[in-house]
Scaffold this motif. Structure first.
Motif, PDB file in Angstrom:
ATOM      1  N   LYS A   5       0.843  -1.187   0.000  1.00  0.00           N
ATOM      2  CA  LYS A   5       0.000   0.000   0.000  1.00  0.00           C
ATOM      3  C   LYS A   5       0.883   1.244   0.000  1.00  0.00           C
ATOM      4  O   LYS A   5       2.108   1.152   0.173  1.00  0.00           O
ATOM      5  CB  LYS A   5      -0.916  -0.005   1.223  1.00  0.00           C
ATOM      6  CG  LYS A   5      -0.178  -0.093   2.559  1.00  0.00           C
ATOM      7  CD  LYS A   5      -1.164  -0.216   3.722  1.00  0.00           C
ATOM      8  CE  LYS A   5      -0.412  -0.324   5.042  1.00  0.00           C
ATOM      9  NZ  LYS A   5      -1.352  -0.443   6.188  1.00  0.00           N
ATOM     10  N   PRO A   6       0.303   2.436  -0.177  1.00  0.00           N
ATOM     11  CA  PRO A   6       1.118   3.657  -0.207  1.00  0.00           C
ATOM     12  C   PRO A   6       1.799   3.940   1.128  1.00  0.00           C
ATOM     13  O   PRO A   6       1.341   3.513   2.198  1.00  0.00           O
ATOM     14  CB  PRO A   6       0.087   4.751  -0.527  1.00  0.00           C
ATOM     15  CG  PRO A   6      -1.052   4.042  -1.163  1.00  0.00           C
ATOM     16  CD  PRO A   6      -1.108   2.700  -0.507  1.00  0.00           C
ATOM     17  N   ARG A   7       2.876   4.675   1.041  1.00  0.00           N
ATOM     18  CA  ARG A   7       3.546   5.131   2.258  1.00  0.00           C
ATOM     19  C   ARG A   7       2.640   6.094   3.027  1.00  0.00           C
ATOM     20  O   ARG A   7       1.865   6.837   2.428  1.00  0.00           O
ATOM     21  CB  ARG A   7       4.859   5.835   1.916  1.00  0.00           C
ATOM     22  CG  ARG A   7       5.948   4.887   1.449  1.00  0.00           C
ATOM     23  CD  ARG A   7       7.250   5.617   1.268  1.00  0.00           C
ATOM     24  NE  ARG A   7       8.377   4.694   1.319  1.00  0.00           N
ATOM     25  CZ  ARG A   7       9.628   5.063   1.467  1.00  0.00           C
ATOM     26  NH1 ARG A   7       9.938   6.348   1.569  1.00  0.00           N
ATOM     27  NH2 ARG A   7      10.597   4.183   1.500  1.00  0.00           N
ATOM     28  N   ASP A   8       2.786   6.109   4.325  1.00  0.00           N
ATOM     29  CA  ASP A   8       1.967   6.954   5.190  1.00  0.00           C
ATOM     30  C   ASP A   8       2.447   8.407   5.085  1.00  0.00           C
ATOM     31  O   ASP A   8       3.571   8.726   5.491  1.00  0.00           O
ATOM     32  CB  ASP A   8       2.081   6.458   6.637  1.00  0.00           C
ATOM     33  CG  ASP A   8       1.138   7.185   7.579  1.00  0.00           C
ATOM     34  OD1 ASP A   8       0.624   8.258   7.210  1.00  0.00           O
ATOM     35  OD2 ASP A   8       0.919   6.680   8.701  1.00  0.00           O
ATOM     36  N   PRO A   9       1.609   9.322   4.553  1.00  0.00           N
ATOM     37  CA  PRO A   9       2.047  10.717   4.399  1.00  0.00           C
ATOM     38  C   PRO A   9       2.204  11.458   5.713  1.00  0.00           C
ATOM     39  O   PRO A   9       2.758  12.561   5.738  1.00  0.00           O
ATOM     40  CB  PRO A   9       0.932  11.338   3.549  1.00  0.00           C
ATOM     41  CG  PRO A   9      -0.257  10.506   3.833  1.00  0.00           C
ATOM     42  CD  PRO A   9       0.247   9.109   4.047  1.00  0.00           C
ATOM     43  N   LEU A  10       1.723  10.865   6.809  1.00  0.00           N
ATOM     44  CA  LEU A  10       1.905  11.483   8.119  1.00  0.00           C
ATOM     45  C   LEU A  10       3.221  11.049   8.770  1.00  0.00           C
ATOM     46  O   LEU A  10       3.576  11.525   9.840  1.00  0.00           O
ATOM     47  CB  LEU A  10       0.721  11.139   9.030  1.00  0.00           C
ATOM     48  CG  LEU A  10      -0.636  11.650   8.532  1.00  0.00           C
ATOM     49  CD1 LEU A  10      -1.749  11.237   9.491  1.00  0.00           C
ATOM     50  CD2 LEU A  10      -0.617  13.168   8.360  1.00  0.00           C
TER      51      LEU A  10
END
Length: 328
Positions: A5-10
């Protein structure tokens, strides 16, 4: 929950690191148990007017960084249910369309053979013929949902069989399509001949012109898509020139009088919901004609809807299975 899944932008800012689509993991080897793979096909030698769609995959990936994890309109967080990667680009042969077709087929087959749904970033619309050739090697003929301002059923171009205006007449001739389950939506603009749209209908396509689309309304057009495709396996091809150039100016053959970005997203959500997808593509993004990148931004959001629809299908399947188990 999806493993890939995508990397966590937080945790890592969205503007940081290498720019894959939606910051998905970059993998050239397709792992097991994933649902989709984003694939760049940076080929634009099939273009008849403007060129530059070879830079489309790069621009779409760059603008996809703004995507977040939840889709409020469909009320789903895609990676709660599915898993996906960015496969990178297929190494096409600039200037040579038939050689590139072979490369595209070879590049997609390892994905398709594992039961993974490819989501291709074009590239001009000529690439879709090669994608359909690869699809049918696993799935047999498929239904086609085509969002476009052109039918792309020209018999030839300067005496040659292949360019971005010919893929769907070739697909019919090659037996790649369940044409009785296929539909073209949004067709408009000037034509080379009086009977151009009628020629597409004679090939077997249902054609909904832009003028008909506005009279019918989004809900009725969505219903027509659903009824036309039914339970057939379906490939969705989205030419960004379906959208009015006021909202998507960065394209190769712009046609005025198209839908807005909001109307487009609504039609995609309603018209494609629940269909049996085997593949998607989004083509004809030319970033050099759009310095504000709103075309690539819209393209990224349309692909976000595609992925959300894949997740919806998987959630529905899990729900049915859970109900069946509980009923013994």
């Amino acid at each position: 929950m999806g493993k890939y899944k995508p990397r966590d932008p937080l945790k890592i800012p969205r503007f940081a690191d290498i720019r894959t689509f939606w910051r998905l993991p970059y993998m050239k080897e397709i792992p097991t148990n994933i649902d989709f793979a984003v694939v760049g096909i940076p080929f634009d030698t099939g273009a008849s007017y403007r060129v530059g769609a070879r830079y489309g995959p790069e621009a779409i990936r760059s603008q996809s960084l703004i995507l977040r994890s939840h889709n409020p309109a469909l009320d789903i967080s895609p990676f709660d249910y599915c898993s996906g990667v960015d496969y990178g680009d297929i190494p096409v042969v600039p200037g040579y369309i038939e050689d590139s077709y072979k490369k595209i087929e070879e590049g997609l087959l390892p994905i398709i053979d594992k039961g993974v749904i490819p989501i291709a970033l074009g590239g001009d619309h000529s690439i879709t013929l090669a994608e359909l050739r690869a699809m049918t090697k696993r799935h047999g003929p498929v239904a086609l949902v085509q969002f476009d301002s052109h039918t792309d059923t020209d018999p030839d171009y300067y005496g040659h069989k292949y360019n971005h205006g010919t893929p769907f007449i070739r697909a019919v001739e090659e037996g790649l399509l369940l044409v009785e389950h296929s539909i073209q939506v949004g067709i408009r603009g000037s034509t080379y001949s009086k009977d151009e749209i009628e020629k597409a209908r004679k090939l077997g396509f249902e054609v909904v012109t832009a003028e008909e689309m506005y009279k019918l309304g989004i809900d009725e057009v969505a219903k027509r898509i659903q009824e036309r495709v039914g339970d057939a396996k379906v490939f969705v091809t989205f030419d960004i020139d379906f959208v009015d150039p006021a909202y998507a100016p960065g394209t190769g053959t712009p046609e005025v009088g198209g839908p807005s970005s909001r109307e487009t997203l609504e039609l995609v959500r309603k018209g494609l919901k629940g269909l049996n997808f085997v593949g998607f593509d989004l083509v004809e993004v030319y970033p050099q004609y759009d310095p504000s990148f709103i075309t690539a931004l819209l393209a990224a959001h349309i692909i976000f809807e595609f992925i959300s629809l894949i997740a919806l299908n998987k959630r529905e399947k899990q729900t049915r299975k859970s109900v069946k188990t509980s009923q013994g």
